[in-house]
Design a protein around this motif. Structure first.
Motif, mmCIF file in Angstrom:
data_model
loop_
_atom_site.group_PDB
_atom_site.id
_atom_site.type_symbol
_atom_site.label_atom_id
_atom_site.label_comp_id
_atom_site.label_asym_id
_atom_site.label_seq_id
_atom_site.Cartn_x
_atom_site.Cartn_y
_atom_site.Cartn_z
ATOM 1 N N SER A 95 27.737 -13.529 82.787
ATOM 2 C CA SER A 95 28.355 -12.202 82.813
ATOM 3 C C SER A 95 29.129 -11.940 81.519
ATOM 4 C CB SER A 95 29.269 -12.058 84.038
ATOM 5 O OG SER A 95 30.231 -13.066 84.054
ATOM 6 N N LYS A 96 29.231 -10.695 81.200
ATOM 7 C CA LYS A 96 29.887 -10.288 79.970
ATOM 8 C C LYS A 96 31.400 -10.411 80.101
ATOM 9 C CE LYS A 96 29.930 -6.308 76.858
ATOM 10 N NZ LYS A 96 30.095 -7.100 75.676
ATOM 11 N N LYS A 97 32.025 -10.921 79.056
ATOM 12 C CA LYS A 97 33.485 -11.040 79.067
ATOM 13 C C LYS A 97 34.106 -9.666 78.854
ATOM 14 C CE LYS A 97 33.699 -15.813 77.549
ATOM 15 N NZ LYS A 97 34.259 -16.752 76.574
ATOM 16 N N ASP B 25 32.431 -19.467 67.434
ATOM 17 C CA ASP B 25 31.275 -19.589 68.339
ATOM 18 C C ASP B 25 31.146 -18.445 69.341
ATOM 19 O OD1 ASP B 25 30.658 -21.981 67.105
ATOM 20 O OD2 ASP B 25 31.776 -23.186 68.554
ATOM 21 N N ALA B 26 32.049 -17.477 69.310
ATOM 22 C CA ALA B 26 32.034 -16.378 70.286
ATOM 23 C C ALA B 26 31.213 -15.192 69.762
ATOM 24 C CB ALA B 26 33.463 -15.917 70.569
ATOM 25 N N PRO B 27 30.764 -14.315 70.679
ATOM 26 C CA PRO B 27 30.085 -13.090 70.242
ATOM 27 C C PRO B 27 30.979 -12.284 69.288
ATOM 28 C CG PRO B 27 29.817 -13.391 72.600
ATOM 29 C CD PRO B 27 30.801 -14.432 72.136
ATOM 30 N N LYS B 28 30.367 -11.567 68.387
ATOM 31 C CA LYS B 28 31.084 -10.864 67.327
ATOM 32 C C LYS B 28 32.161 -9.899 67.829
ATOM 33 C CE LYS B 28 30.311 -8.452 63.043
ATOM 34 N NZ LYS B 28 29.508 -8.514 61.862
ATOM 35 N N ALA C 253 37.751 -12.611 78.582
ATOM 36 C CA ALA C 253 37.349 -13.612 79.569
ATOM 37 C C ALA C 253 36.416 -12.950 80.572
ATOM 38 C CB ALA C 253 38.569 -14.180 80.293
ATOM 39 N N GLU C 254 35.631 -13.785 81.261
ATOM 40 C CA GLU C 254 34.828 -13.253 82.354
ATOM 41 C C GLU C 254 35.784 -12.813 83.452
ATOM 42 O OE1 GLU C 254 31.565 -15.727 83.546
ATOM 43 O OE2 GLU C 254 31.114 -16.240 81.462
ATOM 44 N N LYS C 255 35.391 -11.783 84.194
ATOM 45 C CA LYS C 255 36.280 -11.189 85.196
ATOM 46 C C LYS C 255 36.864 -12.238 86.141
ATOM 47 C CE LYS C 255 36.675 -7.253 88.245
ATOM 48 N NZ LYS C 255 36.050 -6.039 88.749
#
Length: 127
Positions: free
Chosen positions: A2-4, A74-77, A102-104
């Motif tokens: 899931s998207k953070k 290392d995280a998405p831009k 963070a993820e929900k």
């Protein structure tokens, strides 16, 4: 996966913005409360070490005595963590604002981790 999502935490601080800023923006200051050891290279990449774990974050934006934004390498831009310092116009109190991703389902745990770290920060600055 899931998207953070972005979440924001606010803490009133009993110290001046300039003192607080040192603890948020320098390897020595961050090493006092955020990680066991913090180093910075010439490209403004900070290496944070906790016990046997090491993470790198790029300093992407900084405004003196106002804000510091980092991006985990290392995280998405689009993800980052940020410290903002504001002064309440009503009470003239310094406010620390933390923005993180963070993820929900992990926001509660991440908030507790920040709470623990902020308590350590306040102890270090005598607030």
């Amino acid at each position: 996966m899931s998207k953070k999502q972005l979440y924001t935490l606010e803490y009133p601080v009993r110290c001046s913005p300039s003192i607080l800023f040192e603890f948020l923006s320098t390897p020595a200051g961050l090493g006092e409360w955020f990680a066991d050891k913090v180093d910075e290279n010439k490209e403004h990449v900070f290496t944070f070490t906790w016990n046997d774990s090491t993470e790198k974050a790029q300093l992407v934006d900084m405004t003196e005595n106002k804000s510091v934004r980092f991006h985990w390498v290392d995280a998405p831009k689009e993800e980052y963590f940020e410290f903002e310092i504001e002064k309440s116009e009503v009470t003239n109190q310094t406010i620390l604002i933390i923005k993180d991703f963070a993820e929900k389902k992990e926001i509660k745990d991440q908030t507790q981790l920040w709470e623990y770290q902020i308590k350590d920060l306040f102890h270090r600055i005598g607030a």
